[in-house]
Motif scaffolding. Structure first.
Motif, PDB file in Angstrom:
ATOM      1  N   SER A 231       0.885  -1.164   0.000  1.00  0.00           N
ATOM      2  CA  SER A 231       0.000   0.000   0.000  1.00  0.00           C
ATOM      3  C   SER A 231       0.921   1.211   0.000  1.00  0.00           C
ATOM      4  N   GLY A 232       1.210   1.729  -1.178  1.00  0.00           N
ATOM      5  CA  GLY A 232       2.217   2.776  -1.278  1.00  0.00           C
ATOM      6  C   GLY A 232       3.552   2.241  -0.810  1.00  0.00           C
ATOM      7  N   HIS A 233       4.136   2.849   0.225  1.00  0.00           N
ATOM      8  CA  HIS A 233       5.434   2.410   0.731  1.00  0.00           C
ATOM      9  C   HIS A 233       5.300   1.406   1.876  1.00  0.00           C
ATOM     10  N   ILE A 234       4.066   1.036   2.250  1.00  0.00           N
ATOM     11  CA  ILE A 234       3.843   0.130   3.386  1.00  0.00           C
ATOM     12  C   ILE A 234       3.631  -1.300   2.890  1.00  0.00           C
ATOM     13  N   ALA A 235       4.471  -2.204   3.376  1.00  0.00           N
ATOM     14  CA  ALA A 235       4.386  -3.615   2.994  1.00  0.00           C
ATOM     15  C   ALA A 235       3.512  -4.373   3.983  1.00  0.00           C
ATOM     16  N   HIS A 236       2.674  -5.276   3.449  1.00  0.00           N
ATOM     17  CA  HIS A 236       1.827  -6.152   4.263  1.00  0.00           C
ATOM     18  C   HIS A 236       2.223  -7.595   3.973  1.00  0.00           C
ATOM     19  N   HIS A 237       2.441  -8.384   5.016  1.00  0.00           N
ATOM     20  CA  HIS A 237       2.867  -9.775   4.855  1.00  0.00           C
ATOM     21  C   HIS A 237       1.942 -10.699   5.658  1.00  0.00           C
ATOM     22  N   ALA A 238       1.207 -11.550   4.953  1.00  0.00           N
ATOM     23  CA  ALA A 238       0.334 -12.523   5.617  1.00  0.00           C
ATOM     24  C   ALA A 238       1.091 -13.811   5.871  1.00  0.00           C
ATOM     25  N   ALA A 239       0.763 -14.468   6.987  1.00  0.00           N
ATOM     26  CA  ALA A 239       1.439 -15.704   7.386  1.00  0.00           C
ATOM     27  C   ALA A 239       0.591 -16.932   7.080  1.00  0.00           C
ATOM     28  N   LYS A 240       1.263 -18.047   6.923  1.00  0.00           N
ATOM     29  CA  LYS A 240       0.576 -19.323   6.790  1.00  0.00           C
ATOM     30  C   LYS A 240      -0.094 -19.698   8.111  1.00  0.00           C
ATOM     31  N   SER A 241      -0.995 -20.664   8.013  1.00  0.00           N
ATOM     32  CA  SER A 241      -1.718 -21.167   9.181  1.00  0.00           C
ATOM     33  C   SER A 241      -1.010 -22.386   9.761  1.00  0.00           C
ATOM     34  N   GLY A 266       1.675 -31.850   6.251  1.00  0.00           N
ATOM     35  CA  GLY A 266       2.015 -30.481   6.619  1.00  0.00           C
ATOM     36  C   GLY A 266       1.969 -29.505   5.455  1.00  0.00           C
ATOM     37  N   LYS A 267       1.445 -29.941   4.316  1.00  0.00           N
ATOM     38  CA  LYS A 267       1.443 -29.111   3.119  1.00  0.00           C
ATOM     39  C   LYS A 267       0.658 -27.821   3.341  1.00  0.00           C
ATOM     40  N   GLY A 268       1.277 -26.707   3.034  1.00  0.00           N
ATOM     41  CA  GLY A 268       0.612 -25.411   3.156  1.00  0.00           C
ATOM     42  C   GLY A 268       0.608 -24.827   4.550  1.00  0.00           C
ATOM     43  N   LEU A 269       1.164 -25.554   5.522  1.00  0.00           N
ATOM     44  CA  LEU A 269       1.210 -25.067   6.898  1.00  0.00           C
ATOM     45  C   LEU A 269       2.618 -24.573   7.202  1.00  0.00           C
ATOM     46  N   GLY A 270       2.727 -23.566   8.061  1.00  0.00           N
ATOM     47  CA  GLY A 270       4.069 -23.101   8.361  1.00  0.00           C
ATOM     48  C   GLY A 270       4.104 -21.925   9.319  1.00  0.00           C
ATOM     49  N   PHE A 271       5.322 -21.511   9.634  1.00  0.00           N
ATOM     50  CA  PHE A 271       5.571 -20.317  10.421  1.00  0.00           C
ATOM     51  C   PHE A 271       6.730 -19.592   9.780  1.00  0.00           C
ATOM     52  N   ARG A 272       7.025 -18.409  10.263  1.00  0.00           N
ATOM     53  CA  ARG A 272       8.100 -17.644   9.636  1.00  0.00           C
ATOM     54  C   ARG A 272       9.022 -17.012  10.671  1.00  0.00           C
ATOM     55  N   GLU A 273      10.253 -16.831  10.233  1.00  0.00           N
ATOM     56  CA  GLU A 273      11.214 -16.017  10.958  1.00  0.00           C
ATOM     57  C   GLU A 273      11.271 -14.661  10.267  1.00  0.00           C
ATOM     58  N   VAL A 274      11.344 -13.613  11.057  1.00  0.00           N
ATOM     59  CA  VAL A 274      11.486 -12.263  10.520  1.00  0.00           C
ATOM     60  C   VAL A 274      12.721 -11.639  11.145  1.00  0.00           C
ATOM     61  N   GLU A 275      13.720 -11.397  10.314  1.00  0.00           N
ATOM     62  CA  GLU A 275      14.931 -10.740  10.805  1.00  0.00           C
ATOM     63  C   GLU A 275      14.827  -9.249  10.534  1.00  0.00           C
ATOM     64  N   ALA A 276      14.872  -8.457  11.588  1.00  0.00           N
ATOM     65  CA  ALA A 276      14.846  -7.000  11.468  1.00  0.00           C
ATOM     66  C   ALA A 276      16.283  -6.503  11.350  1.00  0.00           C
TER      67      ALA A 276
END
Length: 293
Positions: A231-241, A266-276
């Protein structure tokens, strides 16, 4: 010796896709900002029983095991809503929340931040969630980044509401225009697929408050799949379930869960790491499967 960033990039080879969300501000190169990383989990729907996940009693526990098995543990963990599966029975709702809390209590990392999902909060305006997990909107700071948790689920009409928007404005007013800001929420703040309830009815008001800030990134859940939007300069990131995947936004008439695959549970399921990353300001997202093996 391999550093944290190098470890993440090696881990991505086996763990999943890497997505870079980069935002740049002059002040961000100043001393005092540190690299760190957190883990985002979402939509565990504890208490669900159905064909979309016949192993629902085990999936959350196995996700906890997977996070605990990370070679480098995160600074903290966030759950972006739908911790439990909806029920009209208030006593059962609380029982599920208690069980969920007990299971995630097994995480090695004890700094865990919880957001409500509509399955947790829309039937009682968040009353049970507040009992077990505290406020549903709040903010905190970590190593130079300001995190804001926005509740767009306790209102059954999928609104943030005037009172919380005023709170958000007051919280943002304390931040510099180039401050590093991460927004955590359950539903998307933009109209991804309104007919599927993949929107926030007054989300545009929240976005209008965020737009003047040059370093904003949004992490959310709800749609049970990885999705990236600007959205303009703002990024949106959705996570898996952590329970079942849903179809691509608007790809079919109804948002029915994708069929269970017994050959790949486990297909389509997951989590994420976010490195700042502090220099330049960036968020490196690494997707991992919810279950080991």
């Amino acid at each position: 010796m391999i550093d944290r960033r190098g470890f993440l990039r090696l881990g991505a080879v086996g763990g999943g896709a890497v997505f870079m969300s980069g935002l740049y501000g002059k002040a961000m190169a100043a001393a005092g900002y540190e690299d760190f990383y957190f883990v985002q989990l979402s939509d565990s729907h504890w208490g669900y029983k159905g064909p979309a996940n016949p192993e629902a009693q085990n999936t959350l526990r196995r996700a906890v095991e997977s996070v605990n098995a990370l070679a480098v543990q995160p600074d903290f963990i966030v759950f972006t809503g739908d911790l439990t599966h909806t029920t009209d029975d208030a006593a059962e709702r609380r029982r599920r929340m208690g069980e969920f809390k007990q299971i995630v209590g097994g995480l090695k990392v004890k700094d865990v931040h919880f957001l409500a999902g509509e399955h947790d909060a829309s039937l009682d305006n968040g009353a049970a969630f507040h009992e077990f997990f505290g406020p549903s909107n709040y903010s905190f700071d970590h190593k130079g980044v300001h995190f804001i948790a926005v509740d767009n689920v306790s209102d059954p009409g999928a609104r943030i509401g005037e009172a919380q928007l005023a709170w958000l404005k007051a919280d943002l007013d304390k931040q510099a225009k180039d401050a590093r800001i991460v927004v955590l929420t359950h539903r998307p703040l933009f109209d991804l697929a309104p007919k599927w309830d993949w929107a926030t009815r007054d989300g545009e008001q929240a976005m209008a408050l965020l737009m003047p800030y040059s370093n904003v990134t949004v992490f959310y859940g709800h749609i049970h799949q990885e999705n990236h939007h600007m959205s303009g300069h703002i990024a949106h990131h959705a996570a898996k379930s952590l329970i079942f995947p849903l179809p691509a936004p608007g790809s079919q008439d109804k948002r029915t869960p994708l069929p269970w695959d017994p050959a790949a549970p486990g297909k389509g399921l997951g989590f994420r790491e976010v490195e700042a990353e502090a220099k330049p300001v960036a968020y490196q997202i690494t997707e991992f499967p919810a279950m080991k093996g």
